[in-house]
Design a protein around this motif. Structure first.
Motif: not given
Length: 400
Positions: A52-73
């Protein structure tokens, strides 16, 4: 508070990496043994499958930003049925006031597993014990030549190592069940593993289950020009299909190599040198470093402000940012130092940031001898996770 913590981390992280592997002094051996930690109590673990309350159970969502400034999730999901395990020893982060920390998980411990460990959960079940580590307060006192705070008992500097050994043995007895395991450490944690592996792994039956050892942000001694040294039977990894091997490096910017007297990249033992294995190109040469960089102020490098990732745009809200193609790494031997040289391929003409934080800053000054110690793990996180995944497949194929 965040900046104070970051400044303390800058002074403390890694100082034990070279010294933690030394044998106990006779005086320490004669001291009364501190009470042992009960690792059957899951409260004494930061991360533990099903906790319960595992410290590794966290949000790791990442915004991937390309060289032209565009991004994906990029989303993340741990694999609770991962076929191997990871056992992690965290770096010097404790803000407790004495020589050794308590066993309560404070924001510093919770944050470091988010930064350095939780992403491995896509490849392995994660075990991360709390341990009574040598604290930032004690390290500051030692660096300033002052008495250690709150204790003159030399055994206080050994209790953390004993905790990790006890946690390791509890894991092996009750949780491992013959599974392959990756050992992961950074800084003080790597120092502990440098001491534990020869004593508790090499030459023991469990060595056959060692998938790999990630000895990060620490000077792992190897014989000059060879792949073994302090670890006699665990060579440096040369490919992702190799198992039972070690990956170790310390990171410096390509345009800011280790200065004379640097604490990282060199070892004192005659005939030995600091290991460098590039996780982006284990066989040698240059490779892209797949960094996962924190996107908020709650990071070890918070003494520097979060960059504006894309010029003229508000920063994304995800906890992490990735910048594909921006950073490459190569192991370099220069002026007696061996280190992972991180080159930033900045392009002032494109809208994406050219700034990567991670330097140790004290009093507004960059401490060049620390290199990019604060982001040793973050800067190669994607590579390390990929390598562990490939090593897992190789290990399982051999075990059939």
């Amino acid at each position: 508070m965040i900046r104070t913590l970051a400044s303390a981390a800058a002074l403390g992280m890694g100082l034990l990496a070279a010294g933690a592997a030394q044998a106990q002094t006779a005086q320490a051996a004669q001291a009364a043994e501190p009470a042992r930690t009960d690792y059957a109590d899951k409260a004494n673990w930061l991360c533990f499958p099903g906790k319960a309350n595992d410290a590794c159970a966290v949000d790791l969502t990442t915004t991937v930003i390309k060289a032209d400034g565009s991004s994906t999730i990029e989303t993340f999901k741990a694999d609770p049925k991962a076929p191997i395990d990871c056992f992690y020893v965290y770096p010097t982060v404790s803000t407790d006031p004495g020589v050794t920390s308590d066993l309560k998980a404070d924001p510093a411990e919770l944050n470091v597993v988010k930064q350095q460990l939780a992403r491995f959960g896509s490849k392995c079940r994660i075990y991360a014990p709390m341990y009574r580590q040598f604290t930032l307060a004690a390290l500051r006192s030692m660096m300033l030549g002052q008495p250690l705070p709150g204790s003159t008992d030399p055994s206080a500097r050994q209790v953390g190592y004993q905790d990790v050994v006890d946690a390791w043995n509890h894991y092996l007895t009750h949780e491992n069940k013959g599974r392959g395991v990756v050992l992961i450490g950074h800084s003080q944690g790597s120092g502990v593993l440098q001491r534990m592996i020869p004593a508790e792994v090499e030459g023991k039956p469990v060595q056959k289950q060692l998938v790999s050892a990630l000895i990060l942000g620490s000077n792992l001694p190897v014989e000059a020009g060879k792949d073994v040294g302090q670890f006699k039977t665990i060579p440096l990894c040369k490919s992702a299909s190799q198992t039972g091997c070690a990956i170790s490096f310390v990171t410096f910017r390509a345009d800011a190599p280790p200065p004379a007297g640097s604490r990282f990249g060199k070892v004192p033992q005659p005939g030995m040198e600091a290991a460098c294995t590039n996780p982006a190109a284990l066989g040698g040469g240059t490779g892209e470093l797949k960094a996962y960089l924190s996107n908020n102020a709650n990071i070890a490098a918070a003494s520097q402000p979060t960059p504006e990732w894309v010029k003229g745009k508000s920063n994304p809200e995800t906890p992490f940012v990735a910048l594909p193609g921006l950073i490459t790494g190569e192991c370099v031997s220069k002026d007696g130092f061996n280190y992972l040289s991180a080159k930033i391929h900045a392009d002032p003409a494109d809208p994406r940031t050219d700034v990567i934080n991670g330097d140790v800053v004290n009093g507004g000054q960059v401490l060049a001898d620390w290199g990019l110690h604060l982001i040793d793990v973050n800067i190669a996180m994607g590579n390390l996770v990929d390598v562990v995944g490939q090593q897992s497949k190789a290990y399982l194929a051999k075990a059939r």
